[in-house]
Design an enzyme around this catalytic site. Sequence first.
Site, mmCIF file in Angstrom:
data_model
loop_
_atom_site.group_PDB
_atom_site.id
_atom_site.type_symbol
_atom_site.label_atom_id
_atom_site.label_comp_id
_atom_site.label_asym_id
_atom_site.label_seq_id
_atom_site.Cartn_x
_atom_site.Cartn_y
_atom_site.Cartn_z
ATOM 1 N N PRO A 143 -15.267 -6.186 2.431
ATOM 2 C CG PRO A 143 -15.297 -5.259 4.573
ATOM 3 C CD PRO A 143 -14.417 -5.422 3.365
ATOM 4 C CE1 TYR A 188 -2.864 -3.176 0.373
ATOM 5 C CE2 TYR A 188 -3.253 -2.636 2.668
ATOM 6 C CZ TYR A 188 -3.453 -3.459 1.574
ATOM 7 O OH TYR A 188 -4.263 -4.568 1.699
#
Length: 287
Positions: free
Chosen positions: A211, A65
């Site tokens: 999610p 990241y």
Amino acid sequence: MTSDTPRMSGTPSTFSIGGDYRVSRLGFGAMRLPTGPGSDRGTAIAVARRAVELGVTLIDTAHMYGWGANEELLAEALHPCPDDLLIATKAGITRSGPDGWAHDARPESLREQVEQSLHRLRIERVGLLQLHRIDPTVPLAEQIGSLHELQQEGKIGHIGLSEVTAEQLAEARQTADIASVQNRYNLLDREHEPVLQACEAADIAFLPWQPVAAAASGPAPAVHAVATELGATAPQAMLAWLLARSPVVLPIPGTSSLAHLEENLAAADLQLTESQRQRLDRTALPA
């Protein structure tokens, strides 16, 4: 249990990763936090700090990241970290060109990436180090063995995996204890159901990434209906379903917005009835 009995009332709100890191089951994924200079960085720091203020004790990041920039941002925002905060990071991916990436889980590469993460996060031990992807060019036992050596040296607390099959999880566990698995999983994308079942059987934390990603493209009518009944948003209903799905599930929704952060974390207080859970269980990806 009747159809209107709250499902989550007896569901634990915490989970012990590896037996000694007890964390709140709704964590925070830091991937979306902007790491450049300017006002966006200030907001990103505020979001990370607010997450901890609201009770988040598990934050997920990775070397990949921003190629370390995300870890540096979290250190800037949170160092020195509270004793109960677990920052989980990942290794095993290297930069390939300006916008590409490649597998690299050779022992020397994993060691270097872990050392870099320790430096960037300003910590002496990574509480949870996850193998970001299994490197197809290196034997799995060698990859896990390298992390196990770092664990024995005290540089890693626990070892996790990301994007693995149930078979790969079983193979990895022959070399070292595995404390967590992070695979893509949500209400509308249950490809890795066998992995979740394997984690539940072994009391291994299962961290679903993306999610609530499917909510952006328009969740199924059942999701809207249940959300309306709860007085919640569709993403909140999807997070509530994940928390009710299994006590080993630790969702890590990510955002760069303070308002969205608070909305996500409020899902921990929702209680699904058995009827609502069953209706969501029957929801699947559209044909």
